[in-house]
Motif scaffolding. Sequence first.
Motif, PDB file in Angstrom:
ATOM      1  N   SER A 224      -2.557  -0.739   9.228  1.00 48.43           N
ATOM      2  CA  SER A 224      -1.172  -1.180   9.153  1.00 48.43           C
ATOM      3  C   SER A 224      -0.731  -1.730  10.503  1.00 48.43           C
ATOM      4  O   SER A 224      -0.671  -1.008  11.498  1.00 48.43           O
ATOM      5  N   ALA A 225      -0.430  -3.025  10.544  1.00 48.96           N
ATOM      6  CA  ALA A 225      -0.027  -3.670  11.790  1.00 48.96           C
ATOM      7  C   ALA A 225       1.355  -3.192  12.212  1.00 48.96           C
ATOM      8  O   ALA A 225       2.301  -3.223  11.423  1.00 48.96           O
ATOM      9  N   GLU A 226       1.454  -2.784  13.456  1.00 41.98           N
ATOM     10  CA  GLU A 226       2.726  -2.261  13.968  1.00 41.98           C
ATOM     11  C   GLU A 226       3.797  -3.342  14.025  1.00 41.98           C
ATOM     12  O   GLU A 226       4.977  -3.078  13.813  1.00 41.98           O
ATOM     13  N   ARG A 227       3.373  -4.585  14.281  1.00 41.55           N
ATOM     14  CA  ARG A 227       4.332  -5.682  14.459  1.00 41.55           C
ATOM     15  C   ARG A 227       4.054  -6.780  13.431  1.00 41.55           C
ATOM     16  O   ARG A 227       4.013  -7.949  13.771  1.00 41.55           O
ATOM     17  N   SER A 228       3.912  -6.384  12.192  1.00 41.87           N
ATOM     18  CA  SER A 228       3.462  -7.335  11.186  1.00 41.87           C
ATOM     19  C   SER A 228       4.409  -8.516  11.008  1.00 41.87           C
ATOM     20  O   SER A 228       3.998  -9.662  11.091  1.00 41.87           O
ATOM     21  N   GLY A 229       5.653  -8.239  10.720  1.00 39.98           N
ATOM     22  CA  GLY A 229       6.575  -9.309  10.425  1.00 39.98           C
ATOM     23  C   GLY A 229       6.279  -9.990   9.100  1.00 39.98           C
ATOM     24  O   GLY A 229       6.858 -11.021   8.779  1.00 39.98           O
ATOM     25  N   ALA A 230       5.333  -9.442   8.330  1.00 40.96           N
ATOM     26  CA  ALA A 230       4.981 -10.031   7.037  1.00 40.96           C
ATOM     27  C   ALA A 230       5.918  -9.486   5.962  1.00 40.96           C
ATOM     28  O   ALA A 230       6.839  -8.718   6.241  1.00 40.96           O
ATOM     29  N   GLU A 231       5.641  -9.879   4.714  1.00 44.24           N
ATOM     30  CA  GLU A 231       6.540  -9.485   3.633  1.00 44.24           C
ATOM     31  C   GLU A 231       6.435  -8.002   3.308  1.00 44.24           C
ATOM     32  O   GLU A 231       7.343  -7.405   2.768  1.00 44.24           O
ATOM     33  N   GLN A 232       5.303  -7.385   3.628  1.00 45.02           N
ATOM     34  CA  GLN A 232       5.160  -5.973   3.321  1.00 45.02           C
ATOM     35  C   GLN A 232       5.753  -5.117   4.446  1.00 45.02           C
ATOM     36  O   GLN A 232       5.908  -5.562   5.562  1.00 45.02           O
ATOM     37  N   GLU A 233       6.092  -3.917   4.111  1.00 47.31           N
ATOM     38  CA  GLU A 233       6.655  -2.979   5.069  1.00 47.31           C
ATOM     39  C   GLU A 233       5.703  -1.809   5.207  1.00 47.31           C
ATOM     40  O   GLU A 233       4.937  -1.492   4.293  1.00 47.31           O
ATOM     41  N   ASN A 234       5.756  -1.132   6.348  1.00 48.16           N
ATOM     42  CA  ASN A 234       4.847  -0.006   6.572  1.00 48.16           C
ATOM     43  C   ASN A 234       5.013   1.073   5.517  1.00 48.16           C
ATOM     44  O   ASN A 234       4.053   1.727   5.124  1.00 48.16           O
ATOM     45  N   GLY A 235       6.225   1.275   5.044  1.00 44.43           N
ATOM     46  CA  GLY A 235       6.421   2.286   4.015  1.00 44.43           C
ATOM     47  C   GLY A 235       5.648   1.979   2.747  1.00 44.43           C
ATOM     48  O   GLY A 235       5.124   2.881   2.097  1.00 44.43           O
ATOM     49  N   ARG A 236       5.557   0.714   2.407  1.00 42.53           N
ATOM     50  CA  ARG A 236       4.773   0.332   1.240  1.00 42.53           C
ATOM     51  C   ARG A 236       3.291   0.600   1.473  1.00 42.53           C
ATOM     52  O   ARG A 236       2.567   1.026   0.564  1.00 42.53           O
ATOM     53  N   GLN A 237       2.832   0.320   2.662  1.00 41.73           N
ATOM     54  CA  GLN A 237       1.417   0.548   2.957  1.00 41.73           C
ATOM     55  C   GLN A 237       1.082   2.035   2.952  1.00 41.73           C
ATOM     56  O   GLN A 237      -0.008   2.431   2.530  1.00 41.73           O
TER      57      GLN A 237
END
Length: 274
Positions: A224-237
């Motif tokens: 899980s990328a800390e600074r993703s900025g993508a459409e997914q959120e860490n909570g989803r991962q």
Amino acid sequence: MSGWVTRRFGGRDVEMRVHHGAAPAVLLMSGAGQPGEYWRPVVEQLGERLVVSYDRPGMGATPWPGRLPGLAEEVATATAMADELGPLVLVAHSMAAFHAEALAREHPGAVRGLVLVDPSVEWPARSPSQPGTGRARAVARVSGYGLSGLGRAGAVVATLTQTSWSLPRIRRYLSVERLRQIFGQPDSLAMVTAELMAYERQAWDLMEVRERYAWPGTPAIVLSAERSGAEQENGRQERLARLLGAQLWPVPRSRHLMMLDDPATIARAVRRIG
């Protein structure tokens, strides 16, 4: 490392590159609209392993099929590769996590383990509408009118917003001849558009696969990328990791294109899986 060659897997022509080494084979699966060339830093980190990267139809030397890609055909292509190479360690980035999870559920004997690299995670509640191919065809037409530089410019911007790399470093990386050709080809840009438009349908189709096929307990790691900025959120991962019984590894300082930002962590996860 051999060069890129066109092979037929699962009824589709794909461009693939094989780095010869020790089994089990590692299959690198790119996110939507991303060329396999982006995995080069990871291949270098896995110098001792048999590693295969590939471009789906439309990227590189293969033509865009003129339709939106479906989850079932992505699974069929990867399954055919497993039939030839033996059970695979799947390393799937972003939207390709849909393909990897579906493959592991439908054909558990083909998969030794999964490394999901900043995976896309969706839980759609209803079937989405099916868009047509008009937008993809329009992109192909425009790029064919001497405006291929727009594709290369778009690749620079997309990479800049999804990595921690500097602009000069990105320009140097994307100056590789194969990437220049890919992002300048009308078929490649049509395929990029078609894959993005197919996202919602593939997410829905994965939900249906989950209903039909139980998770087989395949070893998995979610990066899980800390600074993703993508459409997914860490909570989803985190929820995905629980669903798959996977280890969740936060990757500090990485953005969405983790294969560029932190290829060493991806390689470490592959070795941990097998």
